[in-house]
Design a protein around this motif. Structure first.
Motif, PDB file in Angstrom:
ATOM      1  N   ARG A 185       0.840  -1.200   0.000  1.00  0.00           N
ATOM      2  CA  ARG A 185       0.000   0.000   0.000  1.00  0.00           C
ATOM      3  C   ARG A 185       0.877   1.254   0.000  1.00  0.00           C
ATOM      4  O   ARG A 185       0.632   2.202  -0.751  1.00  0.00           O
ATOM      5  CB  ARG A 185      -0.914  -0.020   1.227  1.00  0.00           C
ATOM      6  CG  ARG A 185      -1.953   1.105   1.252  1.00  0.00           C
ATOM      7  CD  ARG A 185      -2.814   1.018   2.493  1.00  0.00           C
ATOM      8  NE  ARG A 185      -3.523  -0.251   2.568  1.00  0.00           N
ATOM      9  CZ  ARG A 185      -3.290  -1.193   3.480  1.00  0.00           C
ATOM     10  NH1 ARG A 185      -2.345  -1.009   4.407  1.00  0.00           N
ATOM     11  NH2 ARG A 185      -3.979  -2.301   3.490  1.00  0.00           N
ATOM     12  N   ASP A 186       1.918   1.252   0.839  1.00  0.00           N
ATOM     13  CA  ASP A 186       2.817   2.405   0.907  1.00  0.00           C
ATOM     14  C   ASP A 186       3.588   2.601  -0.398  1.00  0.00           C
ATOM     15  O   ASP A 186       4.026   3.720  -0.702  1.00  0.00           O
ATOM     16  CB  ASP A 186       3.808   2.243   2.059  1.00  0.00           C
ATOM     17  CG  ASP A 186       3.149   2.341   3.424  1.00  0.00           C
ATOM     18  OD1 ASP A 186       2.009   2.836   3.497  1.00  0.00           O
ATOM     19  OD2 ASP A 186       3.772   1.916   4.418  1.00  0.00           O
ATOM     20  N   ASN A 187       3.752   1.534  -1.154  1.00  0.00           N
ATOM     21  CA  ASN A 187       4.470   1.605  -2.427  1.00  0.00           C
ATOM     22  C   ASN A 187       3.611   2.198  -3.538  1.00  0.00           C
ATOM     23  O   ASN A 187       4.111   2.434  -4.635  1.00  0.00           O
ATOM     24  CB  ASN A 187       4.959   0.210  -2.832  1.00  0.00           C
ATOM     25  CG  ASN A 187       5.972   0.230  -3.947  1.00  0.00           C
ATOM     26  OD1 ASN A 187       6.816   1.126  -4.031  1.00  0.00           O
ATOM     27  ND2 ASN A 187       5.905  -0.757  -4.835  1.00  0.00           N
ATOM     28  N   GLY A 188       2.321   2.426  -3.255  1.00  0.00           N
ATOM     29  CA  GLY A 188       1.474   3.113  -4.233  1.00  0.00           C
ATOM     30  C   GLY A 188       0.344   2.318  -4.821  1.00  0.00           C
ATOM     31  O   GLY A 188      -0.415   2.847  -5.646  1.00  0.00           O
ATOM     32  N   ALA A 189       0.188   1.042  -4.451  1.00  0.00           N
ATOM     33  CA  ALA A 189      -0.902   0.249  -5.007  1.00  0.00           C
ATOM     34  C   ALA A 189      -2.246   0.857  -4.622  1.00  0.00           C
ATOM     35  O   ALA A 189      -2.435   1.321  -3.492  1.00  0.00           O
ATOM     36  CB  ALA A 189      -0.819  -1.191  -4.512  1.00  0.00           C
ATOM     37  N   ASP A 190      -3.186   0.854  -5.554  1.00  0.00           N
ATOM     38  CA  ASP A 190      -4.522   1.381  -5.266  1.00  0.00           C
ATOM     39  C   ASP A 190      -5.281   0.472  -4.305  1.00  0.00           C
ATOM     40  O   ASP A 190      -6.101   0.939  -3.525  1.00  0.00           O
ATOM     41  CB  ASP A 190      -5.307   1.522  -6.579  1.00  0.00           C
ATOM     42  CG  ASP A 190      -4.662   2.520  -7.513  1.00  0.00           C
ATOM     43  OD1 ASP A 190      -4.850   3.734  -7.301  1.00  0.00           O
ATOM     44  OD2 ASP A 190      -3.954   2.092  -8.443  1.00  0.00           O
ATOM     45  N   LEU A 191      -5.007  -0.817  -4.394  1.00  0.00           N
ATOM     46  CA  LEU A 191      -5.577  -1.784  -3.460  1.00  0.00           C
ATOM     47  C   LEU A 191      -4.495  -2.789  -3.113  1.00  0.00           C
ATOM     48  O   LEU A 191      -3.835  -3.336  -4.005  1.00  0.00           O
ATOM     49  CB  LEU A 191      -6.766  -2.514  -4.085  1.00  0.00           C
ATOM     50  CG  LEU A 191      -7.392  -3.618  -3.218  1.00  0.00           C
ATOM     51  CD1 LEU A 191      -8.063  -3.034  -1.981  1.00  0.00           C
ATOM     52  CD2 LEU A 191      -8.386  -4.448  -4.021  1.00  0.00           C
ATOM     53  N   ALA A 206     -15.073  -6.273  -5.026  1.00  0.00           N
ATOM     54  CA  ALA A 206     -15.757  -5.142  -4.398  1.00  0.00           C
ATOM     55  C   ALA A 206     -15.063  -3.829  -4.749  1.00  0.00           C
ATOM     56  O   ALA A 206     -15.719  -2.813  -5.021  1.00  0.00           O
ATOM     57  CB  ALA A 206     -15.802  -5.342  -2.888  1.00  0.00           C
ATOM     58  N   PHE A 207     -13.738  -3.841  -4.750  1.00  0.00           N
ATOM     59  CA  PHE A 207     -12.978  -2.643  -5.127  1.00  0.00           C
ATOM     60  C   PHE A 207     -13.270  -2.256  -6.568  1.00  0.00           C
ATOM     61  O   PHE A 207     -13.511  -1.081  -6.880  1.00  0.00           O
ATOM     62  CB  PHE A 207     -11.484  -2.916  -4.935  1.00  0.00           C
ATOM     63  CG  PHE A 207     -10.580  -1.895  -5.557  1.00  0.00           C
ATOM     64  CD1 PHE A 207     -10.341  -0.672  -4.939  1.00  0.00           C
ATOM     65  CD2 PHE A 207      -9.951  -2.155  -6.772  1.00  0.00           C
ATOM     66  CE1 PHE A 207      -9.502   0.266  -5.512  1.00  0.00           C
ATOM     67  CE2 PHE A 207      -9.112  -1.218  -7.353  1.00  0.00           C
ATOM     68  CZ  PHE A 207      -8.890  -0.005  -6.724  1.00  0.00           C
ATOM     69  N   LEU A 208     -13.283  -3.235  -7.466  1.00  0.00           N
ATOM     70  CA  LEU A 208     -13.528  -2.959  -8.877  1.00  0.00           C
ATOM     71  C   LEU A 208     -14.938  -2.414  -9.101  1.00  0.00           C
ATOM     72  O   LEU A 208     -15.149  -1.551  -9.970  1.00  0.00           O
ATOM     73  CB  LEU A 208     -13.322  -4.232  -9.707  1.00  0.00           C
ATOM     74  CG  LEU A 208     -11.890  -4.770  -9.768  1.00  0.00           C
ATOM     75  CD1 LEU A 208     -11.861  -6.145 -10.421  1.00  0.00           C
ATOM     76  CD2 LEU A 208     -10.976  -3.814 -10.520  1.00  0.00           C
ATOM     77  N   SER A 209     -15.877  -2.903  -8.330  1.00  0.00           N
ATOM     78  CA  SER A 209     -17.262  -2.460  -8.506  1.00  0.00           C
ATOM     79  C   SER A 209     -17.446  -0.995  -8.125  1.00  0.00           C
ATOM     80  O   SER A 209     -18.418  -0.354  -8.566  1.00  0.00           O
ATOM     81  CB  SER A 209     -18.216  -3.340  -7.692  1.00  0.00           C
ATOM     82  OG  SER A 209     -18.036  -3.119  -6.300  1.00  0.00           O
ATOM     83  N   ASP A 210     -16.530  -0.465  -7.324  1.00  0.00           N
ATOM     84  CA  ASP A 210     -16.608   0.943  -6.916  1.00  0.00           C
ATOM     85  C   ASP A 210     -15.902   1.882  -7.887  1.00  0.00           C
ATOM     86  O   ASP A 210     -15.993   3.109  -7.732  1.00  0.00           O
ATOM     87  CB  ASP A 210     -16.007   1.123  -5.522  1.00  0.00           C
ATOM     88  CG  ASP A 210     -16.882   0.540  -4.419  1.00  0.00           C
ATOM     89  OD1 ASP A 210     -18.097   0.401  -4.645  1.00  0.00           O
ATOM     90  OD2 ASP A 210     -16.334   0.203  -3.346  1.00  0.00           O
ATOM     91  N   LEU A 211     -15.200   1.331  -8.870  1.00  0.00           N
ATOM     92  CA  LEU A 211     -14.511   2.166  -9.855  1.00  0.00           C
ATOM     93  C   LEU A 211     -15.508   2.706 -10.880  1.00  0.00           C
ATOM     94  O   LEU A 211     -16.582   2.129 -11.083  1.00  0.00           O
ATOM     95  CB  LEU A 211     -13.433   1.348 -10.573  1.00  0.00           C
ATOM     96  CG  LEU A 211     -12.243   0.859  -9.742  1.00  0.00           C
ATOM     97  CD1 LEU A 211     -11.301   0.039 -10.627  1.00  0.00           C
ATOM     98  CD2 LEU A 211     -11.494   2.027  -9.114  1.00  0.00           C
ATOM     99  N   PRO A 212     -15.190   3.809 -11.551  1.00  0.00           N
ATOM    100  CA  PRO A 212     -16.076   4.319 -12.614  1.00  0.00           C
ATOM    101  C   PRO A 212     -16.298   3.251 -13.695  1.00  0.00           C
ATOM    102  O   PRO A 212     -15.388   2.490 -14.020  1.00  0.00           O
ATOM    103  CB  PRO A 212     -15.310   5.522 -13.169  1.00  0.00           C
ATOM    104  CG  PRO A 212     -14.415   5.950 -12.047  1.00  0.00           C
ATOM    105  CD  PRO A 212     -14.033   4.693 -11.332  1.00  0.00           C
ATOM    106  N   THR A 219     -18.499  -2.927 -15.281  1.00  0.00           N
ATOM    107  CA  THR A 219     -17.542  -2.809 -14.184  1.00  0.00           C
ATOM    108  C   THR A 219     -16.140  -3.103 -14.708  1.00  0.00           C
ATOM    109  O   THR A 219     -15.941  -4.087 -15.425  1.00  0.00           O
ATOM    110  CB  THR A 219     -17.885  -3.799 -13.060  1.00  0.00           C
ATOM    111  OG1 THR A 219     -19.179  -3.496 -12.551  1.00  0.00           O
ATOM    112  CG2 THR A 219     -16.864  -3.737 -11.943  1.00  0.00           C
ATOM    113  N   PRO A 220     -15.162  -2.280 -14.399  1.00  0.00           N
ATOM    114  CA  PRO A 220     -13.798  -2.562 -14.877  1.00  0.00           C
ATOM    115  C   PRO A 220     -13.306  -3.916 -14.375  1.00  0.00           C
ATOM    116  O   PRO A 220     -13.667  -4.366 -13.285  1.00  0.00           O
ATOM    117  CB  PRO A 220     -12.973  -1.418 -14.277  1.00  0.00           C
ATOM    118  CG  PRO A 220     -13.953  -0.334 -14.003  1.00  0.00           C
ATOM    119  CD  PRO A 220     -15.233  -1.031 -13.631  1.00  0.00           C
ATOM    120  N   ALA A 221     -12.473  -4.546 -15.178  1.00  0.00           N
ATOM    121  CA  ALA A 221     -11.863  -5.831 -14.816  1.00  0.00           C
ATOM    122  C   ALA A 221     -10.368  -5.724 -15.058  1.00  0.00           C
ATOM    123  O   ALA A 221      -9.902  -4.908 -15.866  1.00  0.00           O
ATOM    124  CB  ALA A 221     -12.446  -6.968 -15.654  1.00  0.00           C
TER     125      ALA A 221
END
Length: 341
Positions: A185-191, A206-212, A219-221
């Motif tokens: 996470r500290d290295n910059g990953a979004d999740l 769940a994270f992908l479902s919250d993306l635009p 839903t982005p994949a």
């Protein structure tokens, strides 16, 4: 000098710290006073007598290791005298000898180091960095990309996360345990996700479902999985890929260190899913690099010098090489493992 020698194939305990004669550079070679030596997971396989991209040692005892940084302190016949006293880094190729206070290197393999790049970081980039850039030749990352990086706290994984973020991609990093997840996470990953938990794919979904949504309203994949683990973790990551997604294979640590195999799919499976899967190591990587692995080394060192890529380093004293091997085999390390004489 002191060096690590292997007298018999087998467990990490077979690596012994000994005093041995100083090596003498031959024609066209230099001797490097080593300040950092790289350790690779492949080294653990060679220690057991297994073959891979590099052959197992034909004769024992041997001094393992193929990545070194330090200062040139002696020259062989016919070698450019300008190398003497230079800070350098080199990948030794097929010839081992890196786990030592002194190492002999062909002058053609040397790279002079700038003052702004540390020796341990240079060792990480001459091997792990060049492999990372070699892998990245097989995909194009941009703002529409969603990259999944298993083993995201490892040496290559750390750099893949950084590169993908620099390209504007959405990055999902997988790691084992809360401490490694925090580093990812500290290295910059979004999740950053703990793949040792049974329902980690649901967390990703769940994270992908919250993306635009995509322009088509979906839903982005994930568009690419950088797979160095294989096994159940790699398969679960591939199951997240969307149509047109890429599965790039460069390891299989999750399927067993001693007798593991890379994760593979039949043509029927790939066609049904609308994805591709390919191994990116060996000759195909070299071909992509124009037939000269040095091209990747130069690009890797330049990226680190410019601050575009920042390798993570896990140091061990040279005398504790056996401890470093055990830690690497049991996933007790983060970033690139480096021995310090």
């Amino acid at each position: 000098m002191h060096a690590i020698r292997l007298h018999a194939f087998g467990p990490a305990e077979n690596l012994t710290y000994e005093e041995v004669p100083d090596p003498v550079p031959g024609p066209g070679q230099v001797r490097v006073a080593v300040t950092a030596a790289g350790v690779h997971l492949l080294d653990t396989a060679l220690r057991r007598g297994q073959t891979g991209p590099f052959p197992a040692p034909a004769e024992l005892p041997t001094i393992p290791g193929r990545e070194v940084a330090g200062t040139v302190d002696a020259l062989g016949e016919g070698t450019d005298p300008a190398w003497l006293g230079k800070r350098v880094v080199a990948h030794l190729g097929l010839a081992p000898g890196g786990y030592a206070e002194l190492a002999v290197v062909d002058a053609a393999r040397l790279h002079e180091l700038p003052d702004t790049l540390g020796d341990a970081e240079a060792v990480a980039m001459i091997g792990t960095g060049r492999t990372t850039l070699g892998i990245l030749q097989f995909t194009e990352l941009g703002p529409d990309s969603v990259a999944v990086v298993p083993a995201a706290a490892g040496g290559i994984g750390t750099l893949l996360v950084q590169y993908a973020k620099n390209a504007g991609a959405t990055v999902i990093g997988l790691a084992g345990g809360p401490e490694k997840v925090a580093l990812v996470r500290d290295n910059g990953a979004d999740l950053a996700v703990d793949y040792t938990l049974p329902h980690w794919p649901d967390e990703v979904r769940a994270f992908l479902s919250d993306l635009p949504r995509t322009p088509s309203g979906e839903t982005p994949a994930p568009t690419v999985v950088f797979d160095s683990v294989g096994g159940d973790t790699g398969r679960a990551a591939v199951d997240l890929l969307g149509k047109g997604g890429q599965h790039l294979v460069f390891g299989w640590s999750d399927s067993g260190l001693h007798d593991g195999k890379p994760l593979t799919f039949t043509e029927e499976e790939l066609t049904a899913r609308g994805i591709t899967s390919e191994s990116v190591l060996g000759p195909v990587m070299l071909q992509k690099a124009g037939g000269d692995i040095r091209n990747l080394e130069l690009a890797s060192l330049a990226a680190a010098t410019a601050g575009h890529l920042r390798p993570a380093v896990h140091p061990f004293p040279l005398a504790e090489a056996s401890t470093a091997h055990r830690a690497l085999e049991t996933r007790g390390t983060v970033g690139k493992v480096v021995l310090i004489p």
